[in-house]
Motif scaffolding. Structure first.
Motif, PDB file in Angstrom:
ATOM      1  N   ILE A 292       0.838  -1.200   0.000  1.00  0.00           N
ATOM      2  CA  ILE A 292       0.000   0.000   0.000  1.00  0.00           C
ATOM      3  C   ILE A 292       0.875   1.252   0.000  1.00  0.00           C
ATOM      4  CG2 ILE A 292      -1.653   1.349   1.355  1.00  0.00           C
ATOM      5  CD1 ILE A 292      -2.906  -1.247   2.272  1.00  0.00           C
ATOM      6  N   LEU A 293       1.934   1.243   0.793  1.00  0.00           N
ATOM      7  CA  LEU A 293       2.849   2.386   0.814  1.00  0.00           C
ATOM      8  C   LEU A 293       3.452   2.620  -0.569  1.00  0.00           C
ATOM      9  CD1 LEU A 293       4.769   1.784   4.180  1.00  0.00           C
ATOM     10  CD2 LEU A 293       2.960   3.454   3.735  1.00  0.00           C
ATOM     11  N   ASP A 294       3.819   1.545  -1.245  1.00  0.00           N
ATOM     12  CA  ASP A 294       4.429   1.663  -2.573  1.00  0.00           C
ATOM     13  C   ASP A 294       3.442   2.141  -3.630  1.00  0.00           C
ATOM     14  OD1 ASP A 294       6.814   0.774  -1.517  1.00  0.00           O
ATOM     15  OD2 ASP A 294       6.496  -1.319  -2.100  1.00  0.00           O
ATOM     16  N   GLN A 295       2.166   1.833  -3.427  1.00  0.00           N
ATOM     17  CA  GLN A 295       1.162   2.113  -4.459  1.00  0.00           C
ATOM     18  C   GLN A 295       0.425   3.433  -4.249  1.00  0.00           C
ATOM     19  OE1 GLN A 295      -1.325  -1.357  -4.118  1.00  0.00           O
ATOM     20  NE2 GLN A 295       0.328  -2.763  -4.724  1.00  0.00           N
ATOM     21  N   THR A 296       0.775   4.183  -3.220  1.00  0.00           N
ATOM     22  CA  THR A 296       0.083   5.439  -2.936  1.00  0.00           C
ATOM     23  C   THR A 296       1.081   6.581  -2.780  1.00  0.00           C
ATOM     24  OG1 THR A 296       0.131   4.959  -0.553  1.00  0.00           O
ATOM     25  CG2 THR A 296      -1.852   4.315  -1.773  1.00  0.00           C
ATOM     26  N   SER A 297       0.590   7.795  -2.998  1.00  0.00           N
ATOM     27  CA  SER A 297       1.440   8.983  -2.824  1.00  0.00           C
ATOM     28  C   SER A 297       0.811   9.982  -1.861  1.00  0.00           C
ATOM     29  CB  SER A 297       1.709   9.661  -4.178  1.00  0.00           C
ATOM     30  OG  SER A 297       0.481  10.004  -4.813  1.00  0.00           O
ATOM     31  N   ASP A 298      -0.518  10.099  -1.891  1.00  0.00           N
ATOM     32  CA  ASP A 298      -1.213  11.003  -0.973  1.00  0.00           C
ATOM     33  C   ASP A 298      -1.493  10.282   0.349  1.00  0.00           C
ATOM     34  OD1 ASP A 298      -1.244  13.012  -2.863  1.00  0.00           O
ATOM     35  OD2 ASP A 298      -3.203  12.421  -3.657  1.00  0.00           O
ATOM     36  N   ILE A 299      -1.905  11.044   1.340  1.00  0.00           N
ATOM     37  CA  ILE A 299      -2.257  10.475   2.640  1.00  0.00           C
ATOM     38  C   ILE A 299      -3.430  11.253   3.219  1.00  0.00           C
ATOM     39  CG2 ILE A 299      -0.687  11.917   3.990  1.00  0.00           C
ATOM     40  CD1 ILE A 299      -0.127   9.421   5.726  1.00  0.00           C
ATOM     41  N   GLU A 300      -4.307  10.541   3.911  1.00  0.00           N
ATOM     42  CA  GLU A 300      -5.470  11.166   4.527  1.00  0.00           C
ATOM     43  C   GLU A 300      -5.804  10.437   5.827  1.00  0.00           C
ATOM     44  OE1 GLU A 300     -10.078  12.483   3.399  1.00  0.00           O
ATOM     45  OE2 GLU A 300      -8.886  11.258   2.005  1.00  0.00           O
ATOM     46  N   ALA A 301      -5.931  11.192   6.900  1.00  0.00           N
ATOM     47  CA  ALA A 301      -6.269  10.601   8.203  1.00  0.00           C
ATOM     48  C   ALA A 301      -7.780  10.640   8.385  1.00  0.00           C
ATOM     49  CB  ALA A 301      -5.573  11.364   9.322  1.00  0.00           C
ATOM     50  N   ASN A 302      -8.454   9.587   7.992  1.00  0.00           N
ATOM     51  CA  ASN A 302      -9.917   9.581   8.012  1.00  0.00           C
ATOM     52  C   ASN A 302     -10.521   8.273   8.500  1.00  0.00           C
ATOM     53  OD1 ASN A 302      -9.269   7.958   5.854  1.00  0.00           O
ATOM     54  ND2 ASN A 302     -10.561   9.027   4.357  1.00  0.00           N
ATOM     55  N   ILE A 303      -9.728   7.385   9.113  1.00  0.00           N
ATOM     56  CA  ILE A 303     -10.253   6.121   9.620  1.00  0.00           C
ATOM     57  C   ILE A 303     -10.577   6.273  11.104  1.00  0.00           C
ATOM     58  CG2 ILE A 303      -9.821   3.672   9.995  1.00  0.00           C
ATOM     59  CD1 ILE A 303      -7.805   3.739   7.741  1.00  0.00           C
ATOM     60  N   SER A 304     -11.775   5.873  11.485  1.00  0.00           N
ATOM     61  CA  SER A 304     -12.174   5.928  12.892  1.00  0.00           C
ATOM     62  C   SER A 304     -13.257   4.893  13.161  1.00  0.00           C
ATOM     63  CB  SER A 304     -12.689   7.325  13.261  1.00  0.00           C
ATOM     64  OG  SER A 304     -13.870   7.632  12.530  1.00  0.00           O
ATOM     65  N   GLU A 305     -13.368   4.491  14.401  1.00  0.00           N
ATOM     66  CA  GLU A 305     -14.448   3.622  14.854  1.00  0.00           C
ATOM     67  C   GLU A 305     -14.594   3.844  16.350  1.00  0.00           C
ATOM     68  OE1 GLU A 305     -17.286   2.234  15.416  1.00  0.00           O
ATOM     69  OE2 GLU A 305     -16.988   1.130  13.538  1.00  0.00           O
ATOM     70  N   TYR A 306     -15.712   4.431  16.763  1.00  0.00           N
ATOM     71  CA  TYR A 306     -15.881   4.847  18.141  1.00  0.00           C
ATOM     72  C   TYR A 306     -16.675   3.870  19.002  1.00  0.00           C
ATOM     73  CZ  TYR A 306     -14.309   9.241  16.092  1.00  0.00           C
ATOM     74  OH  TYR A 306     -13.586  10.198  15.428  1.00  0.00           O
ATOM     75  N   ASP A 307     -17.146   2.766  18.441  1.00  0.00           N
ATOM     76  CA  ASP A 307     -17.877   1.792  19.245  1.00  0.00           C
ATOM     77  C   ASP A 307     -16.954   1.173  20.301  1.00  0.00           C
ATOM     78  OD1 ASP A 307     -20.156   2.272  17.866  1.00  0.00           O
ATOM     79  OD2 ASP A 307     -20.211   0.371  16.786  1.00  0.00           O
ATOM     80  N   ILE A 308     -17.541   0.845  21.428  1.00  0.00           N
ATOM     81  CA  ILE A 308     -16.783   0.360  22.571  1.00  0.00           C
ATOM     82  C   ILE A 308     -16.071  -0.958  22.266  1.00  0.00           C
ATOM     83  CG2 ILE A 308     -18.790  -0.868  23.509  1.00  0.00           C
ATOM     84  CD1 ILE A 308     -17.774  -0.143  26.314  1.00  0.00           C
ATOM     85  N   ALA A 309     -14.874  -1.099  22.803  1.00  0.00           N
ATOM     86  CA  ALA A 309     -14.078  -2.317  22.603  1.00  0.00           C
ATOM     87  C   ALA A 309     -14.372  -3.310  23.719  1.00  0.00           C
ATOM     88  CB  ALA A 309     -12.594  -1.973  22.556  1.00  0.00           C
ATOM     89  N   ASP A 310     -15.607  -3.796  23.736  1.00  0.00           N
ATOM     90  CA  ASP A 310     -15.989  -4.843  24.683  1.00  0.00           C
ATOM     91  C   ASP A 310     -16.529  -6.028  23.889  1.00  0.00           C
ATOM     92  OD1 ASP A 310     -18.510  -4.105  23.832  1.00  0.00           O
ATOM     93  OD2 ASP A 310     -19.381  -3.988  25.839  1.00  0.00           O
ATOM     94  N   LEU A 311     -17.059  -7.015  24.572  1.00  0.00           N
ATOM     95  CA  LEU A 311     -17.603  -8.183  23.889  1.00  0.00           C
ATOM     96  C   LEU A 311     -19.080  -8.050  23.554  1.00  0.00           C
ATOM     97  CD1 LEU A 311     -15.989 -11.243  25.739  1.00  0.00           C
ATOM     98  CD2 LEU A 311     -15.584 -10.512  23.375  1.00  0.00           C
ATOM     99  N   ALA A 312     -19.780  -7.194  24.275  1.00  0.00           N
ATOM    100  CA  ALA A 312     -21.234  -7.142  24.153  1.00  0.00           C
ATOM    101  C   ALA A 312     -21.744  -5.990  23.312  1.00  0.00           C
ATOM    102  CB  ALA A 312     -21.857  -7.064  25.547  1.00  0.00           C
ATOM    103  N   GLY A 313     -20.854  -5.146  22.796  1.00  0.00           N
ATOM    104  CA  GLY A 313     -21.317  -4.019  22.002  1.00  0.00           C
ATOM    105  C   GLY A 313     -21.918  -2.903  22.827  1.00  0.00           C
ATOM    106  N   GLY A 314     -21.614  -2.879  24.125  1.00  0.00           N
ATOM    107  CA  GLY A 314     -22.090  -1.797  24.983  1.00  0.00           C
ATOM    108  C   GLY A 314     -23.568  -1.839  25.296  1.00  0.00           C
TER     109      GLY A 314
END
Length: 382
Positions: A292-314
């Protein structure tokens, strides 16, 4: 060498599943007149002592509390089926739900939840027995990471069930900015610990991966406590896990998409965002991410996931099912359907990892590299 013991932590039982100068001081010079008071108060000493803090109680708690979802296969998890007999979707629906690690909040009783606050206060009180700033840099780093993570777990456990930890407030202030932690008489928030103490006084971006945010999109919490001897190894493990996961890096056309956490840490570690983040990722990237690093030139910080990191989904699901062992015999306990489904998906993922031979990592430590100064400790990471 003296060791500072911590008071006992209440037992956790469930039926469901150093070096000196680890990281050198910031490369940039700081004008003392412009340094934040918190940063100045907790700047590491240049002449550390050899005191140690004993985290064995927290280490045992982590082994009972945390479940690893295993290394990312870089494939999104499809949307799960609805719970039987209900039109509501319980449990995790995140495309990243099979990545990272999970804390079993739904299994905690009132005594265990109270223990987190007790242990956080024990850690705070440790600073009244020894000057944190006088410890070795590894010891300090382990202290701040453990204190941060204990505090986050404490407040999330108090509020559970909650779908997204960022919705939690302490005294009307968002959890990340609430100053409910007190060290040496100074009030601190989780963000203060990360940014004003660690990010400001350590110059290696891998410290990012020690801090657990409570959500799926952030770094994994480890199944052992940090200490002066393992902090470098655990940070490397966290970096490899995150960088090579979908919640850390993805590709969209000519653009390298990365987690929003890299943008948050940019003022401290990534002055030239594109070049510096790419260089950092390359240190830990597997072959897929290197491509992926070799195949890209631009960069964008746009990945997120705010759901709780538990087993039951909060959420508390009203429907349950029995758990069956590998021999088909039913066990004597029941768990929510959505949790059983998630654990079954996790089990299938691990079987695939074994089938495809994706197991095992090699970690090098206690070695001296060409060009290292003669007085450098073998575990030192600059």
């Amino acid at each position: 060498m003296s060791r500072i013991p911590m008071s006992p932590f209440k037992a956790l039982t469930f039926t469901a599943a150093s070096a000196f100068a680890l990281l050198s001081a910031p490369a940039y010079a700081q004008d003392t007149a412009s340094v934040d008071p918190i940063t100045a108060a907790f700047t590491p000493s240049t002449a550390p002592n050899d005191h140690r803090i004993d985290y064995s109680i927290w280490d045992e708690a982590m082994k009972n509390l945390v479940i690893s979802m295993g290394p990312s296969l870089r494939q999104t998890a499809g949307r799960p089926d609805q719970s039987f007999g209900s039109r509501r979707q319980y449990g995790h629906v995140s495309r990243y739900r099979l990545e990272g690690s999970r804390i079993m909040f739904s299994f905690l009783d009132a005594d265990v939840r109270a223990s987190f606050g007790e242990y956080r206060r024990d850690l705070e009180a440790t600073a009244d027995k020894v000057d944190i700033q006088e410890l070795s840099r590894n010891e300090q780093l382990a202290y701040w990471i453990n204190l941060h993570n204990v505090a986050m777990i404490e407040k999330i456990a108090e509020e559970w069930p909650v779908r997204q930890p960022r919705s939690i407030e302490v005294g009307g202030v968002p959890l990340d900015d609430a100053k409910f932690i007190t060290v040496e008489g100074i009030s601190l928030s989780p963000r203060d610990i990360r940014e004003k103490i660690v990010f400001a006084n350590w110059n290696n971006p891998k410290v990012i991966y020690g801090f657990w945010r409570g959500d799926i999109g952030g770094p994994s919490i480890q199944r052992e406590a940090f200490n002066a001897d393992n902090v470098s190894r655990l940070l490397d493990r966290g970096a490899r896990d995150f960088v090579n996961s979908l919640r850390g890096t993805q590709k969209s056309g000519d653009t390298l998409q990365v987690s929003e956490l890299f943008e948050e840490a940019a003022p401290f570690f990534f002055d030239d965002f594109n070049a510096d983040v790419r260089g950092h990722i390359a240190e830990y990237a597997n072959s897929d991410v290197m491509a992926i690093l070799d195949q890209t030139s631009d960069i964008e910080a746009n990945i997120s996931e705010y759901d709780i990191a538990d087993l039951a989904g909060g959420a508390r699901e009203p429907t349950y099912q029995n758990i069956e062992g590998a021999d088909g015999n039913q066990k004597s306990f029941r768990i929510p359907q959505s949790m059983a489904r998630l654990l079954a998906q996790r089990d299938e993922k691990f079987r695939r990892i074994i089938r495809e031979g994706r197991t095992g990592t090699v970690t090098f430590s206690n070695i001296t590299l060409p060009g290292d100064p003669e007085d450098k400790d073998a575990n030192e990471v600059e």
